[in-house]
Motif scaffolding. Structure first.
Motif: not given
Lengths: 346, 346, 346
Positions: A46-47, A50-53, A56, A65, A67-71
């Motif tokens: 979980m990033c 923003r919590g994206a898995p 992904m 990296e 897959g949502y905002h690239g952190l």
């Protein structure tokens, strides 16, 4: 309730590549991957932005990296890049789990990282000895707790009932097997002797026995969730003075039961062919026989879990054949109470 | 938590016919239908007699007839017929929701009916201008809250990561885009300028650019859940003094995110082709490109929702690119606190 | 809330063989099987040793053998064998339910066993009279409470709406039917007269009526969950002085609604052809017509249950046609309050 301060099999080493793999361990959603140097790592999936898995996302030069905002996160969980922002606040990190690659496994430590000592991982050298013990492995997802699967392996009287048409054979043989049990710091060992017995269908298929056989099963339970098994069989009379160095049938099984949630687990298992190592067909056949038999365990234990989830375990009745299982359970309960793997250091 | 006193898209006007349609809005089970005169209506999808779902009934001359025992309800929710009974008690009624058909939408007001003012519905005239802005629309069911989908649209740095192979292209272009943001009574507007940039794959396919391009995205968020988007692109240098009247690429997107439950929503979206309006193939292609890209958003945001449902949002870290998103969230939280759409009247 | 001290249909007698059958009754997981002598039995579907589902075991000479470790249970639930152990502790038993085979049913008593009196089982002799009443039966699993299904049968005004294209026909006929109701110790009886009415499609198909018909439906509800139905029809005028001994159309339906959980049930039903008993095609056709119609009931009642589960029953409005249904409900509530089937003895 899990023993958290312990090493568990997170994955087979060959399951994990540059493509991130989601896997839940002890109820924590994890992501397993290898960095570009091939080093395996395990992070919370979980990033922290923003919590994206994270599974992904993708592995890039600097790390994993999102897959949502690239952190991008390193194998220690620290963020090494925030797109559009130079400063990276210290708390921009995700939890990393200690992870050790050894003997074909990725071992994970879901508890306090500072207590994780790779030296306490129990070795399984046969996986590396592919000349004498050629082996195959897989993982079965099980809809039952890891403890119920360990229970299953601690009371082998089930072989005659669950596996009658495969590895089990005659129930009486298993019920009447002579048991020798030894307690250990991290669990127990037991040997079951079935001398002068009728061979089960799979043994007859594998070794073409013509009459009765001597049969032995040696199990070692290492808390919380590993079981090392050596099974051997030879013509009746061969084990009059104990196991011989080499038997007509001898194979090893590794069983690793890793909690996924309270009522589901990952069943990592391997078979190693020690009696006809030069013959790949035997290695394959051994694996296939066991693969079918373990689906029988999966079915009955999943049925058991569904009932216990609904009605609880409090009214159940222990019987004589539960003795080994109960010792195993007490060992695990002690570890949970101590919150540590301290027994290992005793 | 939803802003209840607000207009939401309940359906595309062409989704609703004489055949009743079940749709949950802000956690209320609704039924949408048209009476025999073609007037659209929205009722609670539960008969007040024995609770049968009204969407299993049929539209008859007098209204919507329950499919179980035949009670009939008018578009105001009042029962107009009870089979076998002359007197109709006053309380024999179901809740009716204010519903307005406009610009190709059916707008619903899930809050206090007396506060519903159709004049506060924000218009979207391009849907009606099929000559200059031929358009197509659909709805995606999303297993994530409406807020997470609005978040998605308020931080376009995701384009390079989520949509790398479709509408996004190079991440750096989106991360470094120049942002101009204006706050409004009901939300905010922002323009993103990406001058002299490499065109994304979809733009190249659509307009056959030969070199770099100037690119602009204008977004308006209108609380609680509408977003109007204008995207435009032309050869590099074209936007030196701002957007030109007509660009080689120019299209509009409508985004309407209607809460279904706390963790699911209906994503109503349309595409309008403003750069080659005479060409139906372009209208179709634009829609298809966006349809694919929005499935990418759906996947990542559904993954995000699953994680946030399990682990909550409290430990997350905001970064620079969250600024617009955070202003949007504050606007919505203010509306929830006020329990009204009062900002509209300021 | 169920009436527990009552006889329910557990299964059709021909559903249960030597192969154990899992079936949940009044929220208790049960296993039905026949011992080697053919005697049907019902036990809790959970071994008292380690909780494995007994339906995964097998019937052996001594009883039902658990498929995990081989314990064997008699039809009274007592364990008769523990592999590897001579002594069988008294508490090594599972709950056995009173079970009676009669009239093609297996009747089960989920309440206090000592209160179970087989003499209180209401007979259904037509199942045995295959010469005059050839019959067919099945069970529909329903995702709605047994009570909602009984409700369905107590308000036949639904026929015109739910079954318009099958057994129902014109709604007005059913709404305006003349009702004669009689209360009984265990429920109620009612007859509905529809004289000089247009025949429904299924009747026309079955008897080739050329004009209007006289039609009667006689229902008896026997708490908590049985309904005996006799339907008859003949040319208009035939029933001027009441039902005749033999009608052009006459058939019987048995309806048994057995709670599975609070919101699901088993719908056991049979059709018996009493008007053309010598013709197997008529017996078959009657069954098939009803099979289709009851799927219509299943659909609307399952929709109703979903709504009531979400929103409750408290705000619903009773109408005139609910009178019979309400009397039925009061009877059942009284039985629940009394915790017994004492009304039967009045």
């Amino acid at each position: 309730m899990f023993v958290r301060n312990a090493w568990y099999v997170a994955a087979w080493a060959d399951e994990v590549s540059g493509k991130p793999l989601a896997r839940r361990i002890c109820n924590e959603p994890g992501v397993l991957y290898r960095d570009t140097a091939g080093k395996a790592a395990a992070l919370i999936d979980m990033c922290c932005h923003r919590g994206a898995p994270l599974h992904m996302g993708q592995v890039v030069e600097q790390g994993l990296e999102c897959g949502y905002h690239g952190l991008i996160f390193g194998t220690d969980g620290a963020c090494v890049r925030i797109p559009g922002q130079d400063r990276i606040p210290e708390r921009t990190r995700v939890r990393a789990f200690p992870l050790v690659e050894m003997d074909g496994f990725l071992w994970i430590w879901p508890g306090d990282a500072e207590k994780a000592d790779p030296a306490s991982i129990v070795r399984y050298p046969w996986h590396n000895d592919t000349q004498n013990w050629p082996n195959k492995h897989t993982m079965y997802p099980i809809k039952a707790s890891a403890m119920l699967m360990v229970d299953n392996l601690m009371d082998l009287t089930h072989l005659g009932y669950v596996h009658g048409s495969t590895i089990g054979g005659n129930p009486a043989i298993h019920v009447e097997a002579k048991m020798e049990t030894t307690r250990t710091a991290m669990g127990l060992k037991f040997t079951r002797w079935m001398l002068n017995s009728v061979p089960p269908p799979t043994y007859t298929r594998a070794a073409k026995f013509e009459g009765r056989i001597d049969r032995a099963q040696m199990f070692e339970f290492i808390a919380p969730c590993s079981i090392h098994q050596l099974s051997a069989a030879d013509d009746a009379g061969a084990y009059a003075n104990g196991l011989t160095e080499r038997s007509k049938i001898q194979f090893r099984l590794f069983h690793g039961l890793t909690p996924e949630t309270d009522t589901t687990c990952h069943y990592f298992w391997s078979t190693a062919n020690g009696f006809r190592p030069e013959d790949p067909a035997t290695t394959e056949q051994l694996f296939n026989e066991i693969a079918g038999a373990f689906l029988e365990d999966k079915a009955i234990v999943e049925g058991q879990q569904a009932m216990l989830t609904e009605r609880g375990e409090t009214d159940l009745v222990d019987i004589v054949s539960d003795a080994t299982r109960l010792h195993m359970r007490r060992t695990v309960e002690r570890l949970i109470a101590e919150g540590s793997q301290s027994l290992a250091a005793e």
